[in-house]
Write an enzyme that holds these catalytic residues in place. Structure first.
Site, PDB file in Angstrom:
ATOM      1  N   GLU B 128      19.414  18.679 -43.533  1.00 27.91           N
ATOM      2  CA  GLU B 128      19.212  18.359 -41.967  1.00 27.91           C
ATOM      3  C   GLU B 128      17.903  18.058 -41.899  1.00 27.91           C
ATOM      4  O   GLU B 128      17.632  17.293 -40.725  1.00 27.91           O
ATOM      5  CB  GLU B 128      19.644  19.713 -41.219  1.00 27.91           C
ATOM      6  CG  GLU B 128      21.177  19.954 -41.499  1.00 27.91           C
ATOM      7  CD  GLU B 128      22.198  18.983 -41.071  1.00 27.91           C
ATOM      8  OE1 GLU B 128      22.253  17.613 -41.516  1.00 27.91           O
ATOM      9  OE2 GLU B 128      22.725  19.064 -39.829  1.00 27.91           O
ATOM     10  N   THR B 181      18.691   9.323 -31.308  1.00 27.70           N
ATOM     11  CA  THR B 181      18.257  10.783 -31.206  1.00 27.70           C
ATOM     12  C   THR B 181      17.063  10.783 -30.233  1.00 27.70           C
ATOM     13  O   THR B 181      17.156  12.103 -29.578  1.00 27.70           O
ATOM     14  CB  THR B 181      17.752  11.177 -32.669  1.00 27.70           C
ATOM     15  OG1 THR B 181      18.799  10.922 -33.639  1.00 27.70           O
ATOM     16  CG2 THR B 181      17.560  12.807 -32.696  1.00 27.70           C
TER      17      THR B 181
END
Lengths: 313, 313
Positions: B128, B181
């Site tokens: 991640e 994002t």
């Protein structure tokens, strides 16, 4: 005349990570009250022992709570309230909540329970509004429902009873100093960082999960308040020493009870809770400040009947 | 050569009131992966189908996750990774988390489980970190552990598996638009009001209690995010219409999946989840935006073995 004598429990609210939402009910700390249905309509405070509180119904938290109850009930019946106060006012363990909760619970019981216990919360909150100017539910909810309670929402009011693991024991020290409500409110900041808020709701989620899974270790790890405690604890002498000593003696966690000045420590088992009491007593004895210490299991029932008299004259 | 074929599930993270802490695991949406222990030391990505992802180990989330695993394991063994990607990148349902979680779970399994599943979370988080610059756990935790998971704390890492009531079904719509994002991060405010934070943690407490007591109604009442959703939902076309339609069709609640653009609706029972899917499909068909719809029970197991070959050459 129908009459009932009850035990109205003390409560620990603002429980650490559960500021404003989480509270729990104590088992052997509380007031006694005698509530009677009388022939004369109207709510009367007929006796108060153990505290200097108003006898006028509309100035007394139990009085206004019962009046709110009767307004919803729709009949102006007669109620007489005797209060034998054992919880000290301003202690931070729900003194006013015990009176207002006890009174409405008893009247509801004497009338054959026209309301559910959950429904009584909003009547008892009227007493809190009189006491603090704020109709909060985090003491009256555990006093009425017992165990641990969560105020999920105020609008609409939504109170959730959580599971209460058998072995939890509270140690509470009440330093007999006055912390002014205005002071304990003014130190709280209107805004918090998102980071701290996330930390707090992670812990509240962990605490609730710990209660349901009876994971005492998780309950302890979750007892962490990064938002209110750092600000309010400065108003409580020896707070950090008491908290550290409690945890060193094996308490799962420790924090401020209500808006203080009482400090609670939650432990697994009576032995640890007693050890914690001894350790924090040692700290407070050196300060010269008077204090009470309570050691209590969690009361999962709430209000309790001591004696019931069907037709006492 | 030991080899295993697995199902690596999609996940819904940032679940409404549980921003940054709460996620859940889907049952029929996910990637397939074949992981093998090989004779040559080192981690190699040997095949990727269904997506244009880096074959270089240190640029691939599964690669870096397995390298983190092997570093802790202390032996530089050979691992070959084949990825059959079905979860679209950037969908908001844990595409990278599926790959990194699946890879470390499979290697751990092939080596006889030297680590607990909880311990695997920190290795998968390295994937991640590569994918988003942030080693978050709210997708990898449910992918690995299954069901609903709570990230109580990052320091130290403390992941709690919650109870998952049988009848919960997720409907997820993935609008095929790109939400950067940087945009989904920049709309979030650094500070929140204490009032909203209290509202949020009351709801998270209610949601966790609802899971453990299987109180579907409470689960629904608690699915209320007053902090992140109002800010991020403006980046998702038709968000409010989709949410309102889902709830009108009987969904318990609805919100943003991950950081979007996917929208989830949680329902009790497959019939409601299907009705919800039809209603939100109708809304999106009018937009001209391509979309996928998934309907899935909650996967309480996490990663699943499809096929295991002891000594495939």
């Amino acid at each position: 005349m129908k009459s009932i004598k009850i035990f109205a429990p003390a409560t620990v609210a603002n429980l650490s990570c559960g500021f404003d939402v989480l509270g729990c009910c104590l088992d052997n700390v509380g007031d006694e009250m005698v509530i009677s249905i009388t022939a004369d309509p109207g709510v009367k405070i007929t006796k108060i022992e153990g505290a200097n509180l108003p006898m006028e119904t509309h100035k007394n938290v139990a009085g206004v709570a019962v009046e709110a109850f009767l307004k919803a009930y729709g009949e102006n019946i007669g109620v007489a309230i005797e209060i034998y106060k054992k919880i000290k006012a301003g202690s931070g363990i729900g003194s006013s909540a015990a009176s207002s909760s006890g009174a409405v619970w008893a009247v509801n019981h004497l009338l054959g329970n026209p309301f559910t216990t959950h429904e009584l919360v909003k009547f008892a909150m009227e007493g809190e509004k009189l006491a603090s100017g704020n109709a909060h539910a985090d003491n009256v909810a555990p006093a009425l429902l017992g165990g641990f309670t969560l105020v999920r929402s105020y609008d609409p009011l939504d109170i959730i009873k959580l599971h209460s693991p058998e072995d939890l024991v509270m140690t509470v020290i009440h330093p007999q100093i006055e912390v002014k409500t205005s002071d304990s409110r003014s130190v709280i900041k209107h805004k918090v960082t998102l980071k701290k808020a996330i930390h707090q709701w992670g812990n509240l989620g962990g605490f609730v999960a710990g209660l349901f899974t009876e994971d005492y270790d998780l309950i302890g790890r979750s007892l962490d308040d990064v938002i209110i405690e750092p600000l309010r604890s400065i108003l409580i002498p020896e707070f950090n020493n008491v908290k550290n000593a409690a945890i060193a003696k094996g308490a799962l966690g420790s924090g401020i009870s209500g808006s203080g000045p009482s400090i609670f420590a939650l432990s697994k088992g009576m032995k640890v809770a007693n050890d914690v009491a001894t350790a924090i007593q040692d700290i407070y004895e050196k300060t010269g400040i008077d204090f009470d210490i309570h050691i209590s299991k969690i009361n999962s029932k709430g209000i309790k009947i001591i004696e019931e008299t069907e037709y006492r004259k």
